[in-house]
Design a protein around this motif. Structure first.
Motif, short mmCIF file in Angstrom:
data_model
loop_
_atom_site.label_atom_id
_atom_site.label_comp_id
_atom_site.label_asym_id
_atom_site.label_seq_id
_atom_site.Cartn_x
_atom_site.Cartn_y
_atom_site.Cartn_z
N SER A 190 27.38 -3.41 -25.75
CA SER A 190 28.13 -4.41 -26.50
C SER A 190 27.25 -4.99 -27.59
CB SER A 190 28.61 -5.53 -25.56
OG SER A 190 27.49 -6.20 -25.01
N GLY A 191 27.90 -5.52 -28.61
CA GLY A 191 27.19 -6.08 -29.73
C GLY A 191 27.02 -5.06 -30.84
N GLY A 192 27.86 -5.16 -31.86
CA GLY A 192 27.74 -4.28 -33.02
C GLY A 192 28.35 -2.91 -32.86
N VAL A 193 29.14 -2.68 -31.82
CA VAL A 193 29.83 -1.39 -31.66
C VAL A 193 31.13 -1.50 -32.44
CG1 VAL A 193 30.76 0.31 -30.05
CG2 VAL A 193 28.80 -1.10 -29.39
N ARG A 194 31.14 -0.96 -33.65
CA ARG A 194 32.23 -1.23 -34.58
C ARG A 194 32.99 0.00 -35.03
NH1 ARG A 194 27.86 -4.66 -37.47
NH2 ARG A 194 27.93 -6.57 -36.23
N MET A 203 28.50 6.07 -25.48
CA MET A 203 28.96 6.73 -24.26
C MET A 203 28.12 7.97 -23.96
SD MET A 203 33.09 6.16 -24.76
CE MET A 203 33.61 6.79 -23.16
N ALA A 204 27.75 8.71 -24.99
CA ALA A 204 26.90 9.88 -24.80
C ALA A 204 25.52 9.48 -24.29
CB ALA A 204 26.77 10.65 -26.11
N ALA A 205 25.06 8.28 -24.68
CA ALA A 205 23.75 7.78 -24.25
C ALA A 205 23.77 7.27 -22.81
CB ALA A 205 23.27 6.68 -25.19
N GLY A 206 24.98 7.03 -22.27
CA GLY A 206 25.05 6.62 -20.88
C GLY A 206 25.92 5.42 -20.58
N ALA A 207 26.57 4.86 -21.60
CA ALA A 207 27.44 3.71 -21.37
C ALA A 207 28.79 4.16 -20.84
CB ALA A 207 27.64 2.92 -22.67
N SER A 208 29.26 3.49 -19.79
CA SER A 208 30.60 3.77 -19.27
C SER A 208 31.59 2.68 -19.65
CB SER A 208 30.55 3.92 -17.75
OG SER A 208 30.01 2.76 -17.14
N ARG A 209 31.08 1.59 -20.22
CA ARG A 209 31.94 0.51 -20.69
C ARG A 209 31.41 0.02 -22.03
NH1 ARG A 209 34.88 -3.28 -17.46
NH2 ARG A 209 34.48 -1.95 -15.64
N LEU A 210 32.33 -0.46 -22.88
CA LEU A 210 31.99 -0.93 -24.22
C LEU A 210 32.58 -2.32 -24.43
CD1 LEU A 210 33.08 2.30 -26.13
CD2 LEU A 210 30.73 1.72 -25.49
N GLY A 211 31.81 -3.23 -24.99
CA GLY A 211 32.33 -4.52 -25.40
C GLY A 211 32.65 -4.48 -26.88
N GLY A 214 36.72 -5.66 -32.36
CA GLY A 214 37.62 -5.02 -33.31
C GLY A 214 38.13 -3.69 -32.79
N SER A 215 38.78 -3.71 -31.64
CA SER A 215 39.15 -2.45 -30.97
C SER A 215 40.17 -1.64 -31.76
CB SER A 215 39.69 -2.74 -29.57
OG SER A 215 38.76 -3.45 -28.79
N ARG A 216 41.14 -2.31 -32.37
CA ARG A 216 42.16 -1.57 -33.11
C ARG A 216 41.54 -0.77 -34.24
NH1 ARG A 216 47.47 -1.56 -33.18
NH2 ARG A 216 47.67 -3.53 -32.03
N GLN A 217 40.69 -1.41 -35.02
CA GLN A 217 40.06 -0.72 -36.14
C GLN A 217 39.13 0.38 -35.65
OE1 GLN A 217 40.23 -4.01 -35.60
NE2 GLN A 217 40.33 -5.19 -37.51
N LEU A 218 38.39 0.11 -34.59
CA LEU A 218 37.49 1.13 -34.05
C LEU A 218 38.26 2.36 -33.61
CD1 LEU A 218 34.51 0.60 -31.63
CD2 LEU A 218 36.22 2.34 -31.13
N LEU A 219 39.33 2.16 -32.85
CA LEU A 219 40.09 3.30 -32.32
C LEU A 219 40.83 4.06 -33.40
CD1 LEU A 219 41.37 1.57 -29.08
CD2 LEU A 219 39.65 3.40 -29.23
N ALA A 225 36.01 -2.17 -38.37
CA ALA A 225 35.98 -3.21 -37.36
C ALA A 225 35.16 -4.40 -37.83
CB ALA A 225 35.40 -2.67 -36.06
N PRO A 226 35.56 -5.63 -37.49
CA PRO A 226 34.86 -6.80 -37.99
C PRO A 226 33.47 -6.93 -37.41
CG PRO A 226 36.46 -7.42 -36.30
CD PRO A 226 36.69 -5.97 -36.61
N SER A 227 32.63 -7.70 -38.11
CA SER A 227 31.28 -7.95 -37.64
C SER A 227 31.32 -8.90 -36.45
CB SER A 227 30.43 -8.54 -38.76
OG SER A 227 30.97 -9.76 -39.19
N GLY A 228 30.17 -9.04 -35.76
CA GLY A 228 30.11 -9.93 -34.60
C GLY A 228 30.15 -9.14 -33.33
N TYR A 229 30.62 -9.75 -32.22
CA TYR A 229 30.69 -9.11 -30.93
C TYR A 229 31.52 -7.89 -31.04
CZ TYR A 229 30.89 -8.66 -25.87
OH TYR A 229 30.78 -8.21 -24.59
#
Length: 229
Positions: A190-194, A203-211, A214-219, A225-229
């Motif tokens: 989490s943090g800066g995943v935009r 996820m390839a590095a080993g994350a199974s969850r993402l915080g 800006g989920s709509r823009q990311l997907l 996706a907006p800056s911030g969390y």
């Protein structure tokens, strides 16, 4: 054989759709829930003052709340009480912040005790994620706090609050965290995943969850996706 990149729908199922801005209103949280259900995210993540959160009937959307956020400088007793209160108000998962200063000083036993206090207050099946603020730590400190969190019963170790000036998640930190805790404990980036590209890399590095906020823009894969969390 190369592992296929996760589809947008698969990425969505890894997302905690997040709203932690201090100016957030109840109407903002209601909109967050509607959007999360539409996008098919795993959960919503909100501040404890926003609980309870009503999820759509028949939805499998879960609710997470933060604890000791964002500084981690609360006493363990306060964190434990905040976490227990959030669970009473319907939270399925708790994302707690460690005392980052303790980690920087190598006081890993104190970090373990802090996590253990919250774990005792919110036992399984409540999921406990431990935010280590990885960008503010060196590799030795990341390893030390991840081991402490795992020993205290954490279900996840999590990179960042998204509010620290040192930055958010990195592939290096996620990979190191995953290698440290092994399969028994999961990793949340989490943090800066935009962007979709960043999400897939985490996820390839080993994350199974993402915080992600800006989920709509990311997907959508538009990189907006907006800056911030």
């Amino acid at each position: 054989m190369t592992t296929p990149s996760p589809t947008p729908a698969e990425v969505a199922r890894a997302i905690d759709h997040t709203l932690l801005k201090p100016e957030a209103t109840r109407a903002d949280v209601e909109a967050l829930v509607v959007e999360a259900a539409e996008l098919g995210t795993y959960s919503v993540c909100v501040s404890p003052s926003m609980l309870p959160v009503a999820v759509p009937a028949g939805s499998d959307l879960l609710v997470a709340a933060v604890c000791g956020f964002p500084s981690g400088k609360h006493t363990s007793a306060v964190k434990a009480a905040e976490a227990a209160g959030a669970v009473r108000e319907g939270a399925d998962e708790i994302d707690m912040v460690i005392d980052v200063g303790a980690a920087r000083e190598g006081r890993y036993d104190d970090v373990r005790a802090d996590v253990a206090a919250v774990r005792a207050a919110v036992p399984a099946p409540t999921v406990l994620k431990v935010i280590i603020e990885s960008a503010a730590l060196d590799d030795e400190q990341i390893v030390g706090v991840c081991r402490a969190a795992a020993a205290a019963g954490a279900d996840f170790v999590k990179t960042s609050t998204g509010f620290h000036p040192a930055g958010g998640a990195s592939e290096h930190a996620v990979r190191l965290m995953a290698e440290t805790v092994g399969p028994a404990v999961q990793v949340k980036a989490s943090g800066g995943v935009r962007t979709l590209e960043q999400a897939r890399a985490m996820m390839a590095a080993g994350a199974s969850r993402l915080g992600v906020s800006g989920s709509r823009q990311l997907l959508a894969g538009d990189g907006a996706a907006p800056s911030g969390y």
